[in-house]
Design a protein around this motif. Structure first.
Motif, PDB file in Angstrom:
ATOM      1  N   VAL A  31      43.096  40.873  42.487  1.00 47.87           N
ATOM      2  CA  VAL A  31      42.906  42.318  42.346  1.00 47.87           C
ATOM      3  C   VAL A  31      43.423  43.047  43.579  1.00 47.87           C
ATOM      4  N   ALA A  32      43.183  42.458  44.733  1.00 42.92           N
ATOM      5  CA  ALA A  32      43.597  43.105  45.979  1.00 42.92           C
ATOM      6  C   ALA A  32      45.111  43.241  46.066  1.00 42.92           C
ATOM      7  N   ARG A  33      45.828  42.311  45.444  1.00 39.65           N
ATOM      8  CA  ARG A  33      47.299  42.420  45.541  1.00 39.65           C
ATOM      9  C   ARG A  33      47.916  42.947  44.244  1.00 39.65           C
ATOM     10  N   SER A  34      47.122  43.636  43.454  1.00 34.24           N
ATOM     11  CA  SER A  34      47.631  44.259  42.224  1.00 34.24           C
ATOM     12  C   SER A  34      47.421  45.756  42.278  1.00 34.24           C
ATOM     13  N   PRO A  35      48.287  46.449  43.015  1.00 32.07           N
ATOM     14  CA  PRO A  35      48.075  47.889  43.214  1.00 32.07           C
ATOM     15  C   PRO A  35      48.243  48.704  41.938  1.00 32.07           C
ATOM     16  N   SER A  36      48.900  48.138  40.918  1.00 33.20           N
ATOM     17  CA  SER A  36      49.075  48.889  39.678  1.00 33.20           C
ATOM     18  C   SER A  36      47.940  48.673  38.694  1.00 33.20           C
ATOM     19  N   LEU A  37      46.973  47.866  39.068  1.00 33.01           N
ATOM     20  CA  LEU A  37      45.910  47.525  38.129  1.00 33.01           C
ATOM     21  C   LEU A  37      45.089  48.761  37.768  1.00 33.01           C
ATOM     22  N   ARG A  38      45.009  49.035  36.455  1.00 36.09           N
ATOM     23  CA  ARG A  38      44.242  50.191  35.999  1.00 36.09           C
ATOM     24  C   ARG A  38      43.153  49.791  35.023  1.00 36.09           C
ATOM     25  N   ARG A  39      43.316  48.632  34.370  1.00 39.25           N
ATOM     26  CA  ARG A  39      42.317  48.223  33.388  1.00 39.25           C
ATOM     27  C   ARG A  39      41.847  46.823  33.749  1.00 39.25           C
ATOM     28  N   LEU A  40      40.559  46.702  33.930  1.00 36.66           N
ATOM     29  CA  LEU A  40      39.981  45.425  34.311  1.00 36.66           C
ATOM     30  C   LEU A  40      38.682  45.234  33.561  1.00 36.66           C
ATOM     31  N   ARG A  41      38.630  44.193  32.716  1.00 40.18           N
ATOM     32  CA  ARG A  41      37.384  43.930  31.974  1.00 40.18           C
ATOM     33  C   ARG A  41      36.954  42.507  32.273  1.00 40.18           C
ATOM     34  N   LEU A  42      35.813  42.421  32.937  1.00 41.24           N
ATOM     35  CA  LEU A  42      35.324  41.146  33.443  1.00 41.24           C
ATOM     36  C   LEU A  42      34.417  40.467  32.445  1.00 41.24           C
ATOM     37  N   ASN A  43      34.226  39.170  32.606  1.00 42.50           N
ATOM     38  CA  ASN A  43      33.295  38.485  31.717  1.00 42.50           C
ATOM     39  C   ASN A  43      31.904  38.439  32.338  1.00 42.50           C
ATOM     40  N   ARG A  44      30.958  37.863  31.609  1.00 46.68           N
ATOM     41  CA  ARG A  44      29.559  37.961  32.015  1.00 46.68           C
ATOM     42  C   ARG A  44      29.221  37.089  33.211  1.00 46.68           C
ATOM     43  N   TYR A  45      30.187  36.297  33.669  1.00 40.71           N
ATOM     44  CA  TYR A  45      29.917  35.465  34.835  1.00 40.71           C
ATOM     45  C   TYR A  45      30.172  36.206  36.145  1.00 40.71           C
ATOM     46  N   VAL A  46      30.585  37.451  36.034  1.00 36.30           N
ATOM     47  CA  VAL A  46      30.785  38.250  37.240  1.00 36.30           C
ATOM     48  C   VAL A  46      29.531  39.092  37.446  1.00 36.30           C
ATOM     49  N   SER A  47      28.890  38.922  38.598  1.00 40.40           N
ATOM     50  CA  SER A  47      27.635  39.620  38.849  1.00 40.40           C
ATOM     51  C   SER A  47      27.906  41.025  39.369  1.00 40.40           C
ATOM     52  N   MET A  48      26.822  41.775  39.520  1.00 40.86           N
ATOM     53  CA  MET A  48      26.987  43.151  39.993  1.00 40.86           C
ATOM     54  C   MET A  48      27.510  43.199  41.411  1.00 40.86           C
ATOM     55  N   ALA A  49      27.038  42.296  42.218  1.00 29.74           N
ATOM     56  CA  ALA A  49      27.508  42.311  43.602  1.00 29.74           C
ATOM     57  C   ALA A  49      29.005  42.022  43.646  1.00 29.74           C
ATOM     58  N   GLN A  50      29.445  41.111  42.796  1.00 30.23           N
ATOM     59  CA  GLN A  50      30.873  40.810  42.741  1.00 30.23           C
ATOM     60  C   GLN A  50      31.648  41.987  42.162  1.00 30.23           C
ATOM     61  N   LEU A  51      31.065  42.615  41.162  1.00 32.65           N
ATOM     62  CA  LEU A  51      31.692  43.810  40.581  1.00 32.65           C
ATOM     63  C   LEU A  51      31.897  44.864  41.665  1.00 32.65           C
ATOM     64  N   HIS A  52      30.881  45.017  42.483  1.00 31.22           N
ATOM     65  CA  HIS A  52      30.940  46.014  43.543  1.00 31.22           C
ATOM     66  C   HIS A  52      32.132  45.761  44.455  1.00 31.22           C
ATOM     67  N   ARG A  53      32.339  44.488  44.780  1.00 29.37           N
ATOM     68  CA  ARG A  53      33.471  44.146  45.657  1.00 29.37           C
ATOM     69  C   ARG A  53      34.800  44.434  44.978  1.00 29.37           C
ATOM     70  N   LEU A  54      34.881  44.105  43.693  1.00 31.23           N
ATOM     71  CA  LEU A  54      36.135  44.349  42.979  1.00 31.23           C
ATOM     72  C   LEU A  54      36.425  45.842  42.870  1.00 31.23           C
ATOM     73  N   HIS A  57      51.789  36.818  49.134  1.00 28.40           N
ATOM     74  CA  HIS A  57      51.460  38.128  49.699  1.00 28.40           C
ATOM     75  C   HIS A  57      52.100  39.259  48.916  1.00 28.40           C
ATOM     76  N   GLU A  58      52.930  38.873  47.938  1.00 22.85           N
ATOM     77  CA  GLU A  58      53.612  39.913  47.172  1.00 22.85           C
ATOM     78  C   GLU A  58      52.654  40.545  46.177  1.00 22.85           C
ATOM     79  N   HIS A  59      52.976  41.772  45.860  1.00 21.93           N
ATOM     80  CA  HIS A  59      52.180  42.450  44.841  1.00 21.93           C
ATOM     81  C   HIS A  59      52.507  41.911  43.458  1.00 21.93           C
ATOM     82  N   THR A  60      51.510  41.901  42.575  1.00 29.43           N
ATOM     83  CA  THR A  60      51.784  41.555  41.181  1.00 29.43           C
ATOM     84  C   THR A  60      52.109  42.835  40.429  1.00 29.43           C
ATOM     85  N   ARG A  61      52.556  42.644  39.183  1.00 29.24           N
ATOM     86  CA  ARG A  61      52.854  43.821  38.350  1.00 29.24           C
ATOM     87  C   ARG A  61      51.686  44.164  37.450  1.00 29.24           C
TER      88      ARG A  61
END
Lengths: 577, 203
Positions: A214-237, A188-192
């Motif tokens: 992603v939900a437990r990474s409040p400092s996350l500013r850069r996220l680059r996904l691969n092609r296996y992540v669909s738009m609907a999943q992108l939307h959730r992220l 439940h801890e946040h990541t860095r």
């Protein structure tokens, strides 16, 4: 008397070290280290960031021996032409000896590692993850040899992991794929985590684990996904991480037949987005979703998106702040004209070919190129692939864009002259070196005579990197460059008629260069041997294929080194001495 | 424009019928080869096949203008590592090119949108055999009716009409062209209000 002068010296050294802590530029530090022995020592003790431009220029032992307190290390391995399959795959640039040295020497200081064109194993990554408890930032560019198992080790063991960026790496994903995303401790801890870039890891990811991460990474500013992540999943992220500044969208296509969520509102809610990339399998009808984010975009990478001019126009007309733009030539000259009309602040443009055949007409040409030069006056860096070009357009750019620092024009047809006049492209490139006084990097192409190299040698005084292919007439061409360009560091030449005389004309300069690459030129073994003997700190690697006669040189890769030549070279490599 | 002229000339094969001094069978132009020696075998292969509009070290044109037609190397010969595009990038683009439409085998998925509806749907055109089947599905999907189709009046009288965007980017009324032609040219579907669709017709 002696004691007080020893004390005075100590005080001076302390002062020096304190002052040197503030010196960050490596050029300044290198200069400072040459002043005298005490400055050398003080500088070595206080250097925290080390850059090694060629992993074989210095041994791990020498580097760790000189610099005892490194926080960050940046190492480059193979020369750039290795990217184009010009080198045997097992040539070298192995990271293992470095991994061992780092684990031993910097367990309590090393936080950051940046590797480019290196060959790493899962063992290396695992070793690092166990040996460096303070490890935070890993940036791997164009590297290979590791798999998802290595990534899993990093995820599991590096509690302070802040940056995990994998850029254009070749990650082996065919056997035994490990669910590395799940290897991040699921507490439940946040990541860095601030940056997670994995678009080149070409295998499906555990989306639920990713979403939780992603939900437990409040400092996350850069996220680059691969092609296996669909738009609907992108939307959730995106919903989980509304403060992202850099987003790689993954596939940007939907595979479900269900009703789709409102993508545009997700982009509208991400008010911090300044950099968009991805679009790996783009369904162009989704493009309007990104419109709300366009006005803030500083960087947009469409270089995997096969879109046409109209589709591009619909997006680009909103992008007034754009400074970096990568795109495919599928947008045609018309698309480039639209860029020129809107993106007045553009600094960097890269146009890649969808179809890299030499004999086709090509969708972009001097028309789009010149339009860009007229509209984007602040341009600093351009990489442009095309099947046709004219001197007039290149001259125009040299006049319109005087701030150019990087000029890389690749006319795909080898020996292709000016499409209008049938003249060589000498005058165009000549104008570039003449008018763009800040130019440090140049790549030439098309039909070029020695004259073009004469211009480069005369005017290209700041050039550090020069890339030549299928160009020139005689040794004079290379001579002009080696004699005329005092700042030349990296010279890569292929399939050009430069021979022994030209090689010899660079003897005065080779120790100042990081490397020289010459493949399929006119060098002989004898001349190379002479150079090796004349300049003992140069390593001359010769790589020949079976068809080469013993005296011919297939590839010459030459670089300076402080240590003995490497002993990890494969059989095809001969090291001359 | 220049290029089309050149390719036309290529088709005419003017070279073959050209009157020249010299023994039949000797082709002077082909023997003028770039003098730059290269050691890679593929490159040598190309040298023998190419004849080019070439500039020698004096800067003057060695061959006649006609040779400009043959500047491109033969399509077969490919040079390693040229053009300089990273294999990473090449592989990624190739993956995409292998996919037609939505990549689900031979499916032909097209988006269906409706004026006023926030959601988009997708259907596989290959699944249907005729217009009535397709229209029934659309009516069910979007809870609307299209009424009777007539060539002259379209879907006159109904609140909604099905339209599609074809390969050329034009918006057409569904039903105007034969079914097979429709399936091969339809890029996406849109259910417009009857009034919107009035402007469309056989374009």
């Amino acid at each position: 008397m002696e004691e007080s002068s020893a004390k005075a010296e100590q005080v001076l050294e302390n002062v020096l070290e304190t002052v040197l802590h503030f010196l960050t530029s490596r050029r300044d530090r290198n200069a400072a280290s040459l002043v005298c022995k005490s400055w050398y020592r003080a500088e070595a003790l206080t250097r925290s960031d080390l850059f090694i431009g060629n992993c074989y220029a210095v041994s791990p032992r020498r580097a760790t021996g000189r610099f005892p307190c490194l926080r960050s290390l940046n190492i480059k391995g193979k020369p750039r032409f290795a990217d184009f399959d010009l080198m045997p795959p097992d040539w070298g640039a192995h990271f293992s000896p470095w991994a061992e040295a780092l684990a031993q020497s910097y367990p309590s200081s090393l936080r950051s590692l940046h590797l480019k064109r290196m060959s790493l194993t899962d063992g290396d990554l695992t070793l690092l993850s166990h040996s460096l408890p303070l490890f935070q930032d890993l940036l791997l560019t164009s590297s290979e040899g590791f798999t998802t198992a290595g990534l899993a080790a990093l995820a599991s063991n590096c509690a302070l992991l802040r940056v995990l960026d994998l850029v254009e790496c070749l990650v082996h994903v065919h056997d035994d794929v490990v669910d590395w995303i799940s290897s991040f401790p699921d507490t439940h801890e946040h990541t860095r985590l601030e940056s997670l870039v994995f678009d080149c890891v070409d295998c499906p990811v555990n989306f639920d684990a990713l979403e939780r991460l992603v939900a437990r990474s409040p400092s996350l500013r850069r996220l680059r996904l691969n092609r296996y992540v669909s738009m609907a999943q992108l939307h959730r992220l995106m919903h989980r991480a509304p403060h992202l500044t850099h987003l790689g969208t993954g596939s940007f296509s939907a595979s479900e037949l269900d009703p789709e969520p409102d993508y545009a509102s997700a982009f509208a809610a991400s008010k911090s987005l300044v950099c968009l990339s991805g679009f790996r399998e783009i369904w162009p009808e989704h493009l309007p979703a990104i419109f709300p984010a366009c006005a803030n975009l500083v960087s947009l990478n469409f270089s995997y998106a096969d879109i046409n001019a109209d589709q591009l126009k619909s997006v680009i007309r909103h992008c007034h702040k754009l400074q970096t733009f990568w795109v495919l030539d599928s947008v045609c000259d018309e698309g480039l004209q639209a860029v020129a009309e809107t993106c007045k602040d553009l600094r960097e443009l890269r146009v890649f070919p969808v179809n890299a055949r030499e004999e086709i007409e090509g969708p972009v040409s001097e028309v789009g190129f010149e339009a860009i030069s007229r509209g984007c006056r602040k341009l600093q860096s351009i990489l442009f692939f095309c099947q046709r070009m004219t001197n007039a357009a290149v001259v125009a750019m040299s006049n319109n864009c005087p701030d150019l620092v990087v000029f890389r024009l690749c006319i795909i047809g080898r020996y292709r002259p000016d499409a209008e006049t049938q003249e060589p492209m000498d005058e165009g490139f000549g104008a570039i070196v003449m008018n763009c006084k800040k130019l440090t990097r140049l790549a030439v192409s098309g039909l070029l005579t020695d004259r073009a190299f004469g211009y480069i040698g005369t005017y290209g005084k700041l050039i550090r990197t020069l890339s030549v292919a299928f160009a020139g007439d005689t040794d004079l061409g290379l001579k002009y460059v080696l004699e005329g360009c005092p700042n030349l560091q990296k010279l890569e030449i292929r399939d050009s008629p430069f021979g022994d005389g030209a090689l010899r004309s660079g003897l005065h300069h080779f120790y100042n260069m990081r490397f020289l690459w010459m493949s399929s030129c006119k060098l002989t073994r004898q001349a190379c041997q002479e150079v090796a003997q004349t300049l003992p700190h140069l390593v001359l690697e010769v790589i020949n294929s079976e068809e080469h006669k013993a005296d011919d040189i297939g590839i010459l890769y030459m670089y300076r080194s402080l240590d003995r030549p490497r002993d990890d070279a494969p059989k095809v490599v001969t090291i001359l001495h | 424009m220049d290029n089309s002229l050149r390719s036309y000339e290529k088709e005419l094969n003017l070279e073959a019928t050209e009157l020249r001094l010299g023994l039949p069978g000797s082709d002077q132009k082909r023997s003028i080869v770039r003098t730059k020696k290269r050691s890679s075998p593929e490159a040598c292969e190309e040298l023998e096949c190419m004849s080019k509009g070439n500039v020698n070290s004096n800067g003057s044109d060695v061959t006649s203008d006609h040779d400009q037609d043959n500047v491109e190397p033969p399509k077969k010969a490919r040079v390693v590592g040229w053009p300089p595009i990273r294999s990473y990038r090449k592989n990624n683009l190739q993956q995409k090119k292998g996919q037609e439409g939505e990549g689900e085998g031979a499916g032909m998925y097209v988006k269906v949108s409706m004026a006023g509806a926030p959601y988009l749907r997708k259907i596989d055109l290959k699944f249907y055999k005729s217009y009535p089947e397709l229209l029934k599905t659309l009516e069910n999907m979007f809870k609307c009716t299209f009424g009777e189709y007539s060539e002259r009046e379209g879907y006159n009288g109904s609140e909604y009409a099905p339209t599609y965007e074809d390969k050329d980017g034009d918006w057409m009324l569904v039903g105007d062209v034969p079914w097979n032609m429709f399936v091969s040219s339809c890029k996406r579907l849109r259910i417009m209000k009857g009034s919107e669709a009035k402007g469309l017709g056989c374009l």
